[in-house]
Design a protein around this motif. Structure first.
Motif, short mmCIF file in Angstrom:
data_model
loop_
_atom_site.label_atom_id
_atom_site.label_comp_id
_atom_site.label_asym_id
_atom_site.label_seq_id
_atom_site.Cartn_x
_atom_site.Cartn_y
_atom_site.Cartn_z
N LEU A 55 -57.33 -0.06 103.54
CA LEU A 55 -57.50 -0.54 104.97
C LEU A 55 -56.35 -1.30 105.60
O LEU A 55 -55.91 -0.97 106.89
CB LEU A 55 -58.76 -1.30 105.08
CG LEU A 55 -59.99 -0.77 104.91
CD1 LEU A 55 -61.18 -1.51 104.58
CD2 LEU A 55 -60.26 0.41 105.90
N ALA A 56 -55.74 -2.35 104.81
CA ALA A 56 -54.69 -2.89 105.40
C ALA A 56 -53.42 -2.01 105.27
O ALA A 56 -52.57 -2.02 106.41
CB ALA A 56 -54.29 -4.24 104.41
N LYS A 59 -53.63 0.34 108.32
CA LYS A 59 -54.19 0.00 109.68
C LYS A 59 -53.71 0.58 111.07
O LYS A 59 -54.29 0.58 111.69
CB LYS A 59 -53.83 -1.77 109.61
CG LYS A 59 -54.89 -2.37 110.78
CD LYS A 59 -54.61 -3.90 110.54
CE LYS A 59 -55.42 -4.65 111.30
NZ LYS A 59 -55.38 -6.29 111.33
N ASP A 60 -52.37 0.59 110.91
CA ASP A 60 -51.84 1.34 111.87
C ASP A 60 -52.46 2.65 112.30
O ASP A 60 -52.67 3.09 113.44
CB ASP A 60 -49.99 1.47 111.92
CG ASP A 60 -49.61 0.22 112.16
OD1 ASP A 60 -50.19 -0.77 112.38
OD2 ASP A 60 -48.32 -0.30 111.69
N LEU A 63 -55.91 2.38 113.66
CA LEU A 63 -56.02 1.82 114.96
C LEU A 63 -55.54 3.08 115.95
O LEU A 63 -56.07 3.08 117.20
CB LEU A 63 -54.81 0.73 115.19
CG LEU A 63 -55.08 -0.55 114.64
CD1 LEU A 63 -54.06 -1.51 114.64
CD2 LEU A 63 -56.22 -1.18 115.44
N ALA A 71 -58.99 -3.33 115.66
CA ALA A 71 -58.39 -4.11 114.75
C ALA A 71 -59.21 -5.27 114.05
O ALA A 71 -59.33 -5.17 112.72
CB ALA A 71 -57.38 -4.96 115.47
N ILE A 74 -61.31 -3.27 111.52
CA ILE A 74 -60.76 -3.18 110.05
C ILE A 74 -60.61 -4.49 109.06
O ILE A 74 -60.97 -4.28 107.99
CB ILE A 74 -59.39 -2.61 110.47
CG1 ILE A 74 -59.41 -1.34 111.25
CG2 ILE A 74 -58.35 -2.41 109.18
CD1 ILE A 74 -58.16 -0.63 111.80
N ASP A 75 -60.53 -5.46 109.60
CA ASP A 75 -60.38 -6.96 108.82
C ASP A 75 -61.45 -7.13 108.51
O ASP A 75 -61.70 -7.62 107.36
CB ASP A 75 -59.60 -7.95 109.86
CG ASP A 75 -58.27 -7.78 110.17
OD1 ASP A 75 -57.66 -6.83 109.58
OD2 ASP A 75 -58.00 -8.31 111.17
#
Length: 438
Positions: A55-56, A59-60, A63, A71, A74-75
């Motif tokens: 996921l990290a 992430k882009d 998004l 955002a 996701i976190d």
């Protein structure tokens, strides 16, 4: 099996028993010498860690798909996945689901039936706990803007892309097949050993099929511990060709490709009028086939630069369009904790559909575990006995052995294999093709 550090305190606090599961009891992580214990101490925490890291890493990309407002989702999702990991490592409780998914009530009714002392990851049956974990991952995602995201998609697609060399060899070797037992046996064995590429066993690490697939089939013949292929052939060849063969899928990637090759043969040679494929409704055990994976694989083949793969893809897509191949309606029973012998009781419509088939083919290790019920059977007990009455139709299982349960072995075989390697049941080097006739 290399275990994590500091096990002694955990074991003492959770009543872990330093033995294998006793005969004729459910397999559970409660027993330290079991693969279930290793699964919940090492394999599944690693799987969850991989999801959180992906996921990290992605992430882009996420998004760009779900919007800038996602955002925090996701976190939040990554944090919840790591919290689930921590909960497993603490032997936390199996809590009811509070999402609004169609199967939530189904699951909660099952959990309610479990004795309270059996509602933790290590205390309950291994099958129940592992299925619960994968359903819990889905519950985490659907509560955010990432609802519907297949967090295993990239791994499954990469597995297919790494398999092109093997796919090409198989395609070239199967374009002029004969309708006979020898060819059918070859394709059944090809399909069986395709099950070795299982991402859930490696916690998502890719397994690339190497070498000539048909040479491997011949080489692995001595590792096929039960082979009922000849009787399975008679079941199909002796029919009028108007029946349906049901596949209950296991893994995407190369194994799905070998499923399609076997299904192509069944249609081409008039052994059935339709092959119906049963996919998973949600992301499941990392590499299990969902409907999107089936369609992606057909398009992947169609778009390939190798003409033989592209033509094969077009043919299989035509089979799909003509109804010779069919994806079954999504069925949440396949992603439930229930053993298959309970299907007639809890999902009678599915049982009735399978009963109309000429043959039902169950693929892979998890389906085998559900057929046997994650139970410590004697290794020589008959396949039919271990099905506990589950026999909607003629059914067969193609399974490479990756968990410490098996049945139907000839006397003495298990003992010989343990003498050579005490972990022989966990390596995927041995397989069974077993049939229970209606």
């Amino acid at each position: 099996m290399t275990l994590v550090q500091h096990d002694a305190d955990f074991d003492a606090a959770n009543g872990i028993i330093d033995s294998e599961a006793p005969p004729h009891t459910p397999l559970a992580a409660l027993y330290k010498q079991s693969f279930a214990y290793y699964t919940f101490r090492v394999r599944l925490p690693s799987t969850l860690d991989t999801i959180a890291k992906s996921l990290a890493k992605d992430k882009d990309e996420l998004l760009s798909i779900y919007g800038a407002d996602s955002a925090s989702d996701i976190d939040q999702t990554a944090a919840a996945i790591l919290e689930l990991r921590s909960n497993i490592l603490k032997n936390g409780p199996l809590q009811p689901f509070n999402d609004k998914e169609i199967d939530a009530g189904f699951w909660n009714a099952f959990l309610e039936q479990l004795p309270k002392e059996k509602r933790t990851y290590f205390a309950t049956c291994w099958l129940y706990a592992e299925c619960f974990m994968y359903r819990e991952i889905w519950s985490i995602f659907i509560s955010t803007r990432l609802a519907g995201f297949d967090y295993f998609r990239k791994q499954k697609q990469t597995a297919a892309q790494l398999s092109v060399e093997a796919m090409l060899a198989v395609a070239n070797g199967t374009r002029k097949n004969e309708r006979n037992l020898a060819t059918f046996q070859k394709l059944m064995k090809l399909n069986l050993w395709g099950n070795r590429c299982d991402l859930s066993i490696t916690s998502g690490k890719q397994v690339k099929p190497m070498g000539d697939a048909f040479d491997q089939v011949a080489h692995l013949d001595t590792n096929l511990l039960v082979d009922d292929t000849a009787v399975i052939w008679q079941t199909l060849e002796g029919s009028d060709g108007n029946g349906i063969v049901e596949f209950v899928f296991d893994n995407a990637g190369y194994e799905l490709y070998t499923d399609l090759i076997l299904a192509e043969y069944i249609i081409d040679k008039g052994l059935a009028r339709k092959v119906r494929f049963n996919a998973k409704a949600i992301p499941w055990f990392i590499s299990d086939v969902m409907a999107a994976d089936y369609h992606w694989t057909l398009q992947f083949l169609i778009d390939h630069t190798q003409p033989v793969l592209s033509e094969l893809g077009k043919k299989l897509k035509r089979f799909n369009d003509e109804g010779k191949f069919e994806l079954a309606p999504l069925e949440h029973f396949w992603t439930s904790p229930y053993e298959f012998y309970r299907m007639a009781e809890v999902q009678p419509a599915l049982y009735e559909r399978l009963s109309q088939a000429q043959l039902v083919i169950f693929k892979g290790d998890l389906n085998y575990r559900k057929l046997l019920g994650d139970f410590s059977w004697n290794h020589t007990e008959s396949f039919e006995t271990c099905l506990r009455g589950f026999k909607p139709s003629n059914l067969c299982s193609l399974r490479t052995i990756k968990a410490d349960l098996v049945c139907g072995l000839p006397p003495g075989i298990s003992e010989q294999l343990f003498a050579k390697n005490k972990e022989w049941m966990l390596t995927g080097e041995y397989g069974t093709i077993q049939l229970a006739s209606k």
